[in-house]
Write a protein that holds these residues in place. Structure first.
Motif, PDB file in Angstrom:
ATOM      1  N   ASP A   9       0.780  -1.105   0.088  1.00 20.23           N
ATOM      2  CA  ASP A   9      -0.126   0.095   0.117  1.00 20.23           C
ATOM      3  C   ASP A   9       0.826   1.225   0.040  1.00 20.23           C
ATOM      4  N   TYR A  11      -0.007   4.153  -0.703  1.00 22.29           N
ATOM      5  CA  TYR A  11      -0.678   5.439  -0.184  1.00 22.29           C
ATOM      6  C   TYR A  11      -0.960   5.351   1.561  1.00 22.29           C
ATOM      7  N   ARG A  12      -0.310   4.465   2.253  1.00 23.33           N
ATOM      8  CA  ARG A  12      -0.406   4.521   3.354  1.00 23.33           C
ATOM      9  C   ARG A  12       0.658   5.496   4.040  1.00 23.33           C
ATOM     10  N   THR A  13       0.184   6.323   4.678  1.00 27.36           N
ATOM     11  CA  THR A  13       1.004   7.609   5.222  1.00 27.36           C
ATOM     12  C   THR A  13       1.723   7.280   6.683  1.00 27.36           C
ATOM     13  N   TRP A  93       4.243  13.224   3.301  1.00 32.35           N
ATOM     14  CA  TRP A  93       3.471  12.694   2.186  1.00 32.35           C
ATOM     15  C   TRP A  93       3.450  13.220   0.871  1.00 32.35           C
ATOM     16  N   ARG A  96       6.605  12.165  -0.640  1.00 27.21           N
ATOM     17  CA  ARG A  96       6.559  10.752  -1.303  1.00 27.21           C
ATOM     18  C   ARG A  96       5.486  10.680  -2.686  1.00 27.21           C
ATOM     19  N   HIS A  97       4.424  11.467  -2.389  1.00 25.58           N
ATOM     20  CA  HIS A  97       3.526  11.262  -3.606  1.00 25.58           C
ATOM     21  C   HIS A  97       4.179  12.014  -4.960  1.00 25.58           C
ATOM     22  N   ARG A 101       4.694   9.752  -8.310  1.00 23.65           N
ATOM     23  CA  ARG A 101       4.260  10.381  -9.882  1.00 23.65           C
ATOM     24  C   ARG A 101       5.452  10.111 -10.705  1.00 23.65           C
ATOM     25  N   THR A 208       7.629   2.658  -5.395  1.00 21.02           N
ATOM     26  CA  THR A 208       6.515   3.212  -4.954  1.00 21.02           C
ATOM     27  C   THR A 208       5.964   3.890  -6.211  1.00 21.02           C
ATOM     28  N   VAL A 210       2.033   5.483  -8.161  1.00 20.89           N
ATOM     29  CA  VAL A 210       0.575   5.837  -8.267  1.00 20.89           C
ATOM     30  C   VAL A 210      -0.154   4.834  -8.847  1.00 20.89           C
ATOM     31  N   GLU A 215      -2.768  10.168 -12.399  1.00 21.10           N
ATOM     32  CA  GLU A 215      -2.251  11.009 -11.006  1.00 21.10           C
ATOM     33  C   GLU A 215      -1.226  11.660 -11.369  1.00 21.10           C
TER      34      GLU A 215
END
Length: 241
Positions: A9, A11-13, A93, A96-97, A101, A208, A210, A215
């Motif tokens: 996951d 998206y787990r922060t 986050w 990380r996001h 991307r 990691t 998206v 996105e």
């Protein structure tokens, strides 16, 4: 042994964690959402909030001595840590996001430039791939347009696992010449970008990503550089920083 929660996951922060080991490099925990430096992607940063309320800044995350260990590097002046201490790990986050991307965007770039990858770097808001190619120099405007078409198509990005042996018998699943996929734990993760009749892209990758290409957002190919007799570097960045 650390439970790598980001593998299942991305998206787990945050997550509860207990310190299992400490040395001069940093501390290890029984579970983490922090990705360690590797495969061209930077290590995560963030915080570890202890039950006491003390906050430890995490300035980097790196791999430990074995395939199942991750080390969190605390910032200078952090609270004293001890084995057995519990708390909550929380990512930066937003950073990380952006890395997720860009990492996914580089997978799309490797589809559009179908040559062996000799190197690469996932940056915060930018990235690059180096390709083993001689005479052909990609046009940056054409690449920009094609990348944004794939991004706008909002293709699904999923992960699945195969065994180490299966990967060894399928060398086409490894695009990078300089970076080997994470092996040694009995299984290897594949990242798939969906296509119409078959995957648009399928390759071994521990980073990691998206969940959908939409996105990523609009990108620009800033320049294509000649880095040697058979090495061309393609530099990307987000169109809106």
């Amino acid at each position: 042994m650390t439970d790598f929660l980001f593998r299942d996951d991305a998206y787990r922060t945050d997550c509860p964690a207990t310190i299992t080991a400490i040395d001069e490099r940093g501390f290890q925990t029984d579970a983490t959402v922090f990705y360690p430096l590797g495969g061209g992607q930077p290590g995560d940063i963030g915080q570890f909030t202890l039950e006491s309320g003390d906050v430890v800044e995490i300035t980097d995350t790196v791999k430990g001595d074995g395939p199942d260990s991750i080390i969190h590097k605390p910032g200078s002046g952090s609270a004293a840590l001890k084995v057995g201490a519990t708390g909550v790990l929380k990512l930066d986050w937003a950073r990380r996001h952006r890395l997720m991307r860009m990492h996914t965007c580089l997978h799309l770039l490797s589809v559009l430039v179908p040559f062996p990858v000799t190197g690469g770097q996932v940056g915060d808001g930018k990235g690059r791939l180096d390709f083993d190619m001689a005479d052909q120099i990609p046009d940056k405007d054409t690449l920009t347009a094609k990348l944004n078409e794939l991004i706008a198509a909002d293709l699904a990005v999923t992960a699945r696992w195969i065994t180490d042996e299966e990967l060894l018998n399928s060398p086409d699943l490894v695009k990078t010449m300089a970076v080997k996929p994470p092996m040694g734990m009995g299984r290897v993760r594949l990242i798939e970008v969906a296509g119409q009749d078959r995957p648009l892209d399928l390759q071994a990758c521990g980073g990691t990503h998206v969940a959908r290409t939409g996105e990523i957002g609009p990108v620009l190919v800033r320049k294509v550089e000649n880095k040697g007799r058979q090495n061309r570097r393609v530099n990307l960045e987000f169109a809106a920083q």
